[in-house]
Scaffold this motif. Structure first.
Motif, PDB file in Angstrom:
ATOM      1  N   LYS A  44      15.833  -7.328  -8.812  1.00 16.83           N
ATOM      2  CA  LYS A  44      14.703  -8.234  -8.604  1.00 16.83           C
ATOM      3  C   LYS A  44      13.456  -7.522  -8.084  1.00 16.83           C
ATOM      4  N   THR A  45      13.599  -6.271  -7.661  1.00 22.23           N
ATOM      5  CA  THR A  45      12.450  -5.521  -7.149  1.00 22.23           C
ATOM      6  C   THR A  45      12.085  -4.406  -8.120  1.00 22.23           C
ATOM      7  N   LEU A  46      10.793  -4.334  -8.448  1.00 17.63           N
ATOM      8  CA  LEU A  46      10.284  -3.294  -9.337  1.00 17.63           C
ATOM      9  C   LEU A  46       9.512  -2.257  -8.532  1.00 17.63           C
ATOM     10  N   TYR A  47       9.658  -1.019  -8.931  1.00 19.90           N
ATOM     11  CA  TYR A  47       8.924   0.087  -8.304  1.00 19.90           C
ATOM     12  C   TYR A  47       7.804   0.490  -9.255  1.00 19.90           C
ATOM     13  N   ILE A  48       6.566   0.388  -8.791  1.00 18.32           N
ATOM     14  CA  ILE A  48       5.388   0.698  -9.608  1.00 18.32           C
ATOM     15  C   ILE A  48       4.771   1.999  -9.108  1.00 18.32           C
ATOM     16  N   ARG A  49       4.454   2.907 -10.007  1.00 18.33           N
ATOM     17  CA  ARG A  49       3.783   4.147  -9.614  1.00 18.33           C
ATOM     18  C   ARG A  49       2.635   4.448 -10.564  1.00 18.33           C
ATOM     19  N   ASN A  50       1.892   5.473 -10.234  1.00 13.55           N
ATOM     20  CA  ASN A  50       0.700   5.895 -10.974  1.00 13.55           C
ATOM     21  C   ASN A  50      -0.441   4.881 -10.827  1.00 13.55           C
ATOM     22  N   LEU A  51      -0.503   4.211  -9.685  1.00 12.14           N
ATOM     23  CA  LEU A  51      -1.611   3.287  -9.426  1.00 12.14           C
ATOM     24  C   LEU A  51      -2.852   4.066  -9.003  1.00 12.14           C
ATOM     25  N   ARG A  86       1.085   6.291  -1.287  1.00 13.65           N
ATOM     26  CA  ARG A  86      -0.173   6.254  -2.039  1.00 13.65           C
ATOM     27  C   ARG A  86       0.098   6.231  -3.551  1.00 13.65           C
ATOM     28  N   GLY A  87      -0.578   5.297  -4.238  1.00 12.64           N
ATOM     29  CA  GLY A  87      -0.410   5.201  -5.690  1.00 12.64           C
ATOM     30  C   GLY A  87       0.879   4.516  -6.114  1.00 12.64           C
ATOM     31  N   GLN A  88       1.555   3.857  -5.169  1.00  9.02           N
ATOM     32  CA  GLN A  88       2.835   3.215  -5.466  1.00  9.02           C
ATOM     33  C   GLN A  88       2.862   1.798  -4.890  1.00  9.02           C
ATOM     34  N   ALA A  89       3.774   0.995  -5.401  1.00 12.07           N
ATOM     35  CA  ALA A  89       3.944  -0.361  -4.875  1.00 12.07           C
ATOM     36  C   ALA A  89       5.314  -0.880  -5.271  1.00 12.07           C
ATOM     37  N   PHE A  90       5.780  -1.902  -4.536  1.00 14.43           N
ATOM     38  CA  PHE A  90       7.024  -2.580  -4.859  1.00 14.43           C
ATOM     39  C   PHE A  90       6.724  -4.065  -5.061  1.00 14.43           C
ATOM     40  N   ILE A  91       7.221  -4.629  -6.152  1.00 14.28           N
ATOM     41  CA  ILE A  91       7.036  -6.041  -6.468  1.00 14.28           C
ATOM     42  C   ILE A  91       8.410  -6.701  -6.456  1.00 14.28           C
ATOM     43  N   LEU A 111      -4.185  -0.564 -15.319  1.00 17.79           N
ATOM     44  CA  LEU A 111      -4.721  -1.251 -14.151  1.00 17.79           C
ATOM     45  C   LEU A 111      -5.716  -0.312 -13.481  1.00 17.79           C
ATOM     46  N   PHE A 112      -6.997  -0.697 -13.496  1.00 19.18           N
ATOM     47  CA  PHE A 112      -8.063   0.172 -12.987  1.00 19.18           C
ATOM     48  C   PHE A 112      -8.012   1.537 -13.680  1.00 19.18           C
ATOM     49  N   ASP A 113      -7.904   1.470 -15.011  1.00 23.88           N
ATOM     50  CA  ASP A 113      -7.993   2.656 -15.882  1.00 23.88           C
ATOM     51  C   ASP A 113      -6.816   3.625 -15.768  1.00 23.88           C
ATOM     52  N   LYS A 114      -5.704   3.187 -15.165  1.00 26.30           N
ATOM     53  CA  LYS A 114      -4.518   4.040 -15.094  1.00 26.30           C
ATOM     54  C   LYS A 114      -3.292   3.248 -15.559  1.00 26.30           C
ATOM     55  N   PRO A 115      -2.465   3.827 -16.444  1.00 29.20           N
ATOM     56  CA  PRO A 115      -1.264   3.106 -16.905  1.00 29.20           C
ATOM     57  C   PRO A 115      -0.217   3.025 -15.797  1.00 29.20           C
ATOM     58  N   MET A 116       0.350   1.835 -15.633  1.00 32.05           N
ATOM     59  CA  MET A 116       1.400   1.665 -14.628  1.00 32.05           C
ATOM     60  C   MET A 116       2.741   2.107 -15.200  1.00 32.05           C
ATOM     61  N   PHE A 117       3.475   2.895 -14.441  1.00 29.31           N
ATOM     62  CA  PHE A 117       4.830   3.293 -14.800  1.00 29.31           C
ATOM     63  C   PHE A 117       5.783   2.482 -13.932  1.00 29.31           C
ATOM     64  N   ILE A 118       6.691   1.757 -14.562  1.00 35.64           N
ATOM     65  CA  ILE A 118       7.522   0.781 -13.857  1.00 35.64           C
ATOM     66  C   ILE A 118       8.999   1.145 -13.962  1.00 35.64           C
ATOM     67  N   GLU A 119       9.670   1.121 -12.820  1.00 38.09           N
ATOM     68  CA  GLU A 119      11.107   1.364 -12.757  1.00 38.09           C
ATOM     69  C   GLU A 119      11.734   0.258 -11.908  1.00 38.09           C
TER      70      GLU A 119
END
Length: 239
Positions: A44-51, A86-91, A111-119
């Motif tokens: 249920k939790t996604l890890y977002i990087r390259n923000l 930095r540059g990461q988030a959890f949803i 998102l803001f000109d950078k592709p999100m990489f999602i795991e």
């Protein structure tokens, strides 16, 4: 509703900005840690990087909310500007199906000109535990134990092939001729280089990485010069 791989821009309201022309294919996610591949177990939790690290945190959080709440109720968004995060988030989503759809459809979204990489995150979040009525104290204690265990775990180093093999821990009575006799029997052998100032190590050179790799595979990572001797380690020399 799913978004094409377009982009978000700072504005009074966060709406997808559709550029002119056909959508650009999402780039393949870059491997973060070769020794630790991405988690593929749905959660249920996604890890977002390259923000985008230059975006202010409130603006970034609002944009993430606007994108990901399209797929279902979001319990929590964790994004910080600390050095580690930095540059990461959890949803964290309320349902697994929402997380799976977002994982599949938002991958590569600009998102803001950078592709999100999602795991998928490797463990559940506190928000999920609390939402499901679990014991938060027990969950935090178990997670702390797992972190301490990982911190003390030795990760084996990945060897990079080289045409030169490195022998370490050679017994005092081993001669160059002994090394030449063993390694010279393998195709592509060139020479043995002895280190005079450190007699327990030596370098064995082959004509190519492939020849050195074949010899190493045949002999293994430990070489026993003679019965009763301490085996020496065999590895690829560092470039």
């Amino acid at each position: 509703m799913s978004f094409p791989p377009n982009t978000f821009r700072p504005a009074d309201t966060f709406r997808p900005y559709i550029p002119y022309g056909p959508p650009v294919p999402a780039p393949a996610p870059k491997i973060r840690h070769p020794n630790r591949p991405p988690c593929t177990t749905p959660g249920k939790t996604l890890y977002i990087r390259n923000l985008n690290e230059k975006t202010k945190l409130p603006v970034l959080t609002a944009a993430l909310q606007a994108v990901f709440e399209t797929y279902g109720p979001v319990l929590e968004i964790r994004a910080r500007h600390s050095i580690q995060m930095r540059g990461q988030a959890f949803i964290t989503y309320e349902s697994l199906s929402s997380a799976e759809r977002a994982h599949a459809e938002v991958q590569g979204f600009l998102l803001f000109d950078k592709p999100m990489f999602i795991e998928y995150a490797r463990s559940a979040s506190e928000a999920t535990v609390a939402n499901e009525g679990g014991d938060l104290a027990e969950f935090r204690a178990r997670r702390l134990e797992e972190r301490e265990e990982r911190a003390h775990r030795v990760v084996p180093e990945i060897e990079v092939p080289n045409k030169i093999l490195f022998l370490q821990g050679l017994p005092p009575n081993v001669r160059v001729a002994d090394i030449e006799h063993t390694f010279g029997a393998h195709a592509g052998f060139v020479e043995v280089r002895w280190v005079a100032v450190k007699p327990d190590v030596a370098f064995v050179e082959f004509v190519s990485d492939a020849h050195a790799g074949a010899a190493k595979s045949a002999l293994g990572s430990l070489w026993l010069a003679d019965e009763g001797m301490v085996p020496a380690t065999v590895s690829f020399a560092r470039h």
